[in-house]
Design a protein around this motif. Structure first.
Motif, mmCIF file in Angstrom:
data_model
loop_
_atom_site.group_PDB
_atom_site.id
_atom_site.type_symbol
_atom_site.label_atom_id
_atom_site.label_comp_id
_atom_site.label_asym_id
_atom_site.label_seq_id
_atom_site.Cartn_x
_atom_site.Cartn_y
_atom_site.Cartn_z
ATOM 1 N N HIS A 183 0.830 -1.211 0.000
ATOM 2 C CA HIS A 183 0.000 0.000 0.000
ATOM 3 C C HIS A 183 0.862 1.257 0.000
ATOM 4 O O HIS A 183 0.527 2.250 -0.660
ATOM 5 N N LEU A 186 2.274 2.154 -3.515
ATOM 6 C CA LEU A 186 1.357 2.715 -4.505
ATOM 7 C C LEU A 186 1.516 4.226 -4.652
ATOM 8 O O LEU A 186 1.260 4.784 -5.717
ATOM 9 N N ARG A 194 -4.769 0.536 -6.299
ATOM 10 C CA ARG A 194 -4.942 -0.337 -5.145
ATOM 11 C C ARG A 194 -5.816 -1.543 -5.468
ATOM 12 O O ARG A 194 -5.552 -2.645 -4.974
#
Length: 452
Positions: A183, A186, A194
């Protein structure tokens, strides 16, 4: 001097040697540790190595640096012949040598339990050693780099899919930390989204984290699902050939990264290559005072502790229960080993191992965790801070504590380090692919060793 040989330099072996150095008088005994790695791996830090929150070297403790009066042999013990008080050691060059001893301490640990799943040998990575944690992290970072260059499609989806097999503490913590890292990545990869991430946690039983009660375990499942993970309970892996994962539920998907953390199995040296007594699972039969053997029939000059030993838990409500194979028990057993060995050398009596659990704690990514002590449960940032506080105090030596704390502070100030060094696993590639050697006009290669 009597020769004390310690097989294995993990938690129990390292702490036994460390404490023996402090308790033995000079000339009283000679201590030798044999391990294929010249360091002890502090396994609770491996998930943070996966996430890049800790430098890989800081999750290991050098045996030679901290064992000042212990002889360290870097090699693999292939066989233990206790009748003749010798072990066979395979050195780094592959040649076997025999090493004699007067007293043996077997703390070889356990190995990752594997099943005959097609593709496991070619595709899966374990999570017991620093090298594996580094490889998992680098594999994910490299996959992100490759996926960012591809259009949406099956190949890109495979690169953004990770699968963990095993829902114990090692698997859940490693899975949660890698998901947290993904995460965070990203933000640096605007080409990726995501909803393209596919993180699968596969567990054969109907729950994860067996050392916590049912309700906290269900909360962890919901927490992971809320962060986009897919948790497959009561599910087994049927195949993972070429990264194509087939589950017992019939579901199939491609996964670039597969991590296998499906519990522990007996160490082959202990299970098959020793004349010391083992149980039907392949673990050493050990008494509560850590001597090998049974209550009525102890084996002279043989001791055991840690994950390779079946030691009765005297604090358990059910007689015959064995101590849980975790760091808490291994560390404390190693310390008691040293005290008991010294006591017997001086004509005293060894003490039984008793340890009441301090509770169970797990990190679930940056800023998230869970802690349980009996019915008392803490979730979220406080549990995460408790996890870090406990383990920075538990890792051996002030030198390692300082290094770990310093890198945590650095990460808090500047964020995660997202550099991949996957190429270090093949250090000669750049050299070999760098072109042909230059040939001089006369066609004769120069002698580079000659003076100029």
């Amino acid at each position: 001097m009597r020769k004390i040989l310690i097989v294995g330099g993990g938690y129990a072996g390292f702490y036994a040697a460390w404490k023996l150095e402090k308790k033995l008088r000079r000339g009283e005994a000679e201590v030798t540790v044999v391990d294929p790695r010249p360091y002890m791996t502090y396994q609770p830090f491996l998930p943070e190595v996966v996430a890049g929150s800790i430098e890989a070297r800081h999750a290991a403790v050098s045996l030679r640096r901290h064992l000042h009066r212990t002889r360290v042999i870097t090699g693999m013990v292939d066989a233990i012949d206790h009748e003749h008080r010798t072990v066979t050691i395979r050195r780094a060059d592959g040649d076997p040598v025999d090493e004699g001893y007067d007293l043996i301490v077997v703390t070889a640990g356990a190995v990752t339990r594997k099943f005959p799943v097609p593709g496991i040998a070619e595709q899966a990575i374990g999570l017991k050693h620093v090298e594996e944690a580094v490889a998992i992290r680098d594999r994910l970072l490299t996959s992100f780099d490759r996926a960012a260059m591809l259009p949406p499609g099956p190949q890109r989806q495979k690169l953004l899919t990770a699968t963990f097999v095993g829902g114990g503490f090692s698997g859940v913590e490693g899975f949660a930390e890698l998901l947290s890292l993904a995460h965070a990545l990203l933000k640096r990869y605007p080409e990726l989204h995501r909803d393209e991430l596919r993180f699968h946690l596969v567990e054969a039983s109907n729950r994860i984290l067996p050392e916590v009660s049912d309700a906290p375990g269900r909360w962890v499942v919901r927490f992971l699902q809320d962060r986009g993970a897919q948790v497959h309970l009561d599910t087994q892996i049927r195949s993972m050939t070429e990264g194509h994962v087939v589950l017992s539920t019939g579901e199939e998907f491609d996964s670039e990264l597969i991590v296998w953390t499906a519990g522990n199995a007996a160490n082959p040296v202990v299970d098959k290559h020793t004349d010391l007594p083992v149980d039907n699972r392949g673990f050493l039969v050990a008494r509560p005072d850590l001597r090998v053997g049974t209550a009525a029939d102890p084996v002279p000059d043989a001791w055991a502790a840690g994950d390779d030993a079946a030691i009765e838990d005297l604090t358990a409500p059910i007689p015959g229960t064995h101590t849980v194979p975790n760091a808490q028990n291994a560390v404390r057993q190693g310390k008691l080993l040293a005290r008991n060995i010294v006591a017997t050398l001086r004509g005293g009596k060894p003490k039984n191992y008793r340890h009441h659990s301090l509770g169970s704690i797990a990190e679930l990514g940056l800023g998230h965790g869970i802690f349980q002590y009996r019915r008392f449960v803490i979730k979220g940032p406080l549990a995460w801070l408790m996890h870090r506080g406990y383990h920075v105090l538990a890792v051996p030596s002030w030198e390692r504590k300082a290094r770990v704390f310093a890198i945590w502070v650095t990460a808090a100030m500047f964020g995660r380090d997202i550099l991949s060094l996957a190429s270090v696993q093949h250090p000669r590639d750049a050299f070999v692919e760098g072109g042909e050697p230059a040939v001089p006009p006369n066609g004769v290669s120069p002698d580079r060793t000659s003076p100029r």
